[in-house]
Design an enzyme around this catalytic site. Structure first.
Site, PDB file in Angstrom:
ATOM      1  N   GLU A 256       0.882  -1.176   0.000  1.00  0.00           N
ATOM      2  CA  GLU A 256       0.000   0.000   0.000  1.00  0.00           C
ATOM      3  C   GLU A 256       0.910   1.213   0.000  1.00  0.00           C
ATOM      4  O   GLU A 256       1.504   1.547   1.025  1.00  0.00           O
ATOM      5  CB  GLU A 256      -0.869   0.020   1.266  1.00  0.00           C
ATOM      6  CG  GLU A 256      -1.851  -1.122   1.392  1.00  0.00           C
ATOM      7  CD  GLU A 256      -2.974  -1.054   0.396  1.00  0.00           C
ATOM      8  OE1 GLU A 256      -3.102  -0.034  -0.302  1.00  0.00           O
ATOM      9  OE2 GLU A 256      -3.729  -2.035   0.300  1.00  0.00           O
ATOM     10  N   CYS A 295      -2.618   8.907   3.089  1.00  0.00           N
ATOM     11  CA  CYS A 295      -2.338   8.334   1.772  1.00  0.00           C
ATOM     12  C   CYS A 295      -3.501   8.580   0.825  1.00  0.00           C
ATOM     13  O   CYS A 295      -3.335   8.542  -0.384  1.00  0.00           O
ATOM     14  CB  CYS A 295      -2.086   6.850   1.913  1.00  0.00           C
ATOM     15  SG  CYS A 295      -3.403   5.990   2.780  1.00  0.00           S
TER      16      CYS A 295
END
Ligand code: NAP
Length: 676
Positions: A256, A295
């Site tokens: 990720e 993010c």
């Protein structure tokens, strides 16, 4: 100064050698020291595999889920302690809420979803049986079983609690032990939470270990039964992805990474519309929540060129109201970045983006800005940029400034908006603010393949929307390409990541015994006692009855039409029904067949069967004409006893047949049946 400890092989261990000092984001004071030097990483992996794994796999899915729920309750009671320490990371109360309560909420959600959607056993049955032979004596069934290794979870600094818990929850449900390695910068908060988890005694020993500091040679110890998940920068992710042991042993690796998420404003969302206001609010929120250290934050605000000026003006106004400072101070709405190094890094990134964009707002120039801050804190004011020629500019699509930074990017038509969004080369999330569903559909078709999640925002869902930046446990989190190509959460999908899918082949009887779910072709056990007279404990999978016959008459059909009000021509008009390609004259209602079938298989007296809570997979296969007869084969298919109730769920395979032996209807009846 407090020295952080790792939790290794059942003990809290301080690293040898010199600690790295972790500074408070608010005033630069030393919060803790960190080192994992001297840890025996091989022993940790072995301990997880030999102590944690077997203890976890001895529990059923539901038993694991209940432990998670108990843990969530316990952590929620202790949350104020976490909030207090979280302040040192620079987080406001609201930022910490996402990290702490958002993380604990993930445990609750996984606990509930597991108990609703998974069996109360040890293997997960994936889909329906596959017919592999003409006579049905050889079948296939996909199943999932727990990996027998350990999951190593390496996390980024921005969510020290949520980052751990969103990975721990599905891993734990899967029956796999975890070794958690938080990013050093904010590891003190993860350490505190792990301390409270271990003290609670709720998780089986060995199911959770913690590394504060580097991972040493742990990754060299990984086998095909292990999984490594990584959340962090693309650069570190790329290095880990190429680890020779992970490659050689086909170790599951989930990445990720960062992403240049876009939010698209629809051409209908002009200034003055609710969608315009929602958009401005969302972009500003994404810039300032967690100081933009998310993010999923909006890095590119893609807007119609004609309203770019209005968007910039509105954002300036909105950002001008942000109060930056010590989150402990009344009225502060944005805290600090995680560290001074991080501030320097973000400033460098802003300078890179500014090579092809113009800074149109820098909060540092606002009078009164930074009043609540200290000189040694990691404070940085929001910066808004504008990129006039985005198709020709690389930086706006490539450079992630992991802070309160966003760039307004104009588009001239829908195709260009799509091209610009996709220039992120794969993102975790995009949002589209529009009330024009056709525009939303066009965008989704164009950008879907490049995104892990897409939120469509407008006035119709605004009040309840969870927003652009919030990953949710029931939905997948992760994106293609630059975002890492990984996938986390997504409910049961996330659990299966830590389990092995195996295609079983064999006779229906053997497969039914292995899976605990009866399949057609397996032996039926005929008993003298009606199965409705048996408790869930007494019932056996495959136990079955065949009912007597019932003749269906024209009066039945007319009575049912009268009673229900369903006078569809196929039941009421002989000529019209005959003209229909599927029927030869009037036919019985499907719902009449289901009702009449219940009249045949139900044993009416009070007993262990408590309720019928639904039907699944209902299909009507052969029309039933007046004069036809039906009977039912009713078979106990699956039992899911509930851990915390004195009843459980029993699923019954139901086949309605006519006098020629043809299948008229088939479905699963779902009942609640008492234990005992
Ligand atoms: P990072 O520097 O890549 O570090 C991430 C983690 O990797 C930390 O725990 C770090 O430990 C560890 N690490 C570094 N080198 C390692 C190595 N050689 N072997 C094993 N582990 C190693 O990223 P970050 O600065 O913490 O996080 C910020 C980035 O993460 C941003 O780019 C952001 O977009 C991304 N992010 C992505 C997501 C997502 O879900 N996609 C979520 C949050 C953040 P140390 O701290 O001890 O070095």
């Amino acid at each position: 100064m407090r020295r952080l400890k790792s939790y290794s092989c059942g003990e809290w261990v301080t690293g040898r050698g010199a600690d790295v000092v972790l500074a408070s984001a608010i005033d630069g004071s030393a919060v803790a020291g960190i080192s994992s030097e001297g840890l025996d990483f091989k022993a940790m992996a072995d301990y997880a595999r030999t102590v944690g794994g077997p203890a976890l796999r001895a529990l059923t899915f539901h038993q694991r889920a209940l432990r998670l729920k108990a843990l969530a309750v316990k952590l929620m009671q202790q949350k104020e302690e976490f909030y207090q320490l979280s302040r040192e990371t620079g987080a406001t109360r609201n930022d910490s809420w996402i990290d702490i309560e958002g993380g604990i909420g993930t445990l609750f959600t996984y606990s509930g979803k597991c108990r609703r959607e998974m069996p109360n056993g040890h293997l997960y049955i994936d889909g329906e049986p596959e017919a592999l032979s003409r006579n049905g004596t050889f079948m296939g069934q996909h199943i999932y079983t727990s990996l027998q290794g350990v999951a190593v979870h390496i996390n980024a600094f921005n969510f020290p609690c949520w980052g751990m818990l969103e990975k721990l929850a599905p891993t734990f449900i899967a029956g796999v032990p975890s070794i958690v390695k938080p990013a050093s910068q904010t590891a003190y908060l993860t350490e505190l939470m792990v301390r409270r988890i271990i003290e609670s005694g709720i998780l089986p020993e060995g199911s959770l270990q913690l590394i504060c500091g580097g991972v040493g040679d742990l990754l060299d110890r990984m086998t095909c039964q292990d999984a490594v998940t990584f959340t962090g920068s693309a650069a570190t992710g790329l290095r880990l992805r190429q680890h020779p042991v992970l490659l050689r042993n086909s170790v599951r690796f989930t990445l990720e990474a960062d992403s240049l998420n876009a939010s698209i404003l629809g051409p209908d969302a002009l200034p003055g519309t609710p969608e315009f206001d929602l958009y401005v609010e969302e972009v500003a929120r994404e810039m300032t929540v967690k100081c933009g250290q998310k993010c999923t934050a909006i890095r590119r605000a893609i807007v119609p060129r004609s309203v770019a000026g209005a968007v910039i003006d509105a954002l300036k106004q909105r950002l001008g109201r942000v109060v930056i400072g010590d989150p402990g101070t009344e009225g502060v709405t944005m805290g600090a970045l995680a560290s001074r190094d991080q501030c320097d890094e973000v400033r460098r990134r802003i300078a890179e983006i500014a090579r092809s964009s113009e800074i149109v707002y820098d909060g540092a120039n606002d009078a009164g800005w930074l009043q609540q801050t200290t000189a040694d804190g990691a404070f940085l004011a929001p910066v808004l940029l504008y990129c006039d020629r985005p198709l020709e500019s690389a930086e706006v699509h490539d450079v992630e400034a992991f802070g309160p930074v966003s760039t307004v990017v104009p588009y001239d038509d829908g195709a260009q908006a799509i091209a610009l969004a996709n220039r992120g080369q794969g993102s975790l999330v995009s949002s589209i603010f529009t009330r024009d569903d056709a525009f939303a559909r066009e965008m989704v078709a164009g950008i879907g393949a490049w995104h892990g999640r897409i939120l469509i925002g407008n006035r119709d869902c605004a009040a309840e929307s969870t927003g652009h930046g919030s990953p949710l446990p029931g939905l997948i989190h992760g994106g293609p390409g630059r975002a890492g190509g990984g996938q986390e959460m997504g409910g049961v999908r996330g659990v299966l990541h830590y389990m092995q899918c195996t295609a079983l082949q064999g006779s229906p009887g053997t497969l039914s015994t292995i899976t605990g779910k009866w399949m057609r072709g397996a032996k039926r056990l005929e008993s003298d006692v009606h199965p409705f007279r048996k408790t869930i404990d007494e019932l056996e999978i495959g136990e079955s009855i065949v009912t007597g016959w019932r003749k269906v008459t024209l009066e039945d059909i007319e009575h049912f039409a009268e009673f229900s009000g369903d006078r569809f021509y196929a039941h009421m008009d002989e000529a019209a029904a005959s003209a229909n390609p599927f029927f030869q004259g009037r036919v019985a209602h499907g719902y009449f067949i289901v009702s009449a079938a219940a009249g045949l298989f139900v044993d009416p007296a009070p007993g262990p069967v408590l309720a019928n809570y639904g039907l699944e997979h209902l299909r009507f296969l052969t029309p039933l004409n007046p004069g036809d007869e039906i009977r039912v084969q009713f078979t106990c298919k699956q039992k899911i006893p509930r851990e915390t109730e004195d009843y459980g769920e029993v699923r019954w395979d139901t086949q309605v047949m006519n006098q020629r032996g043809e299948l008229v209807a088939t479905y699963d009846v779902l009942t609640l049946v008492a234990k005992g």
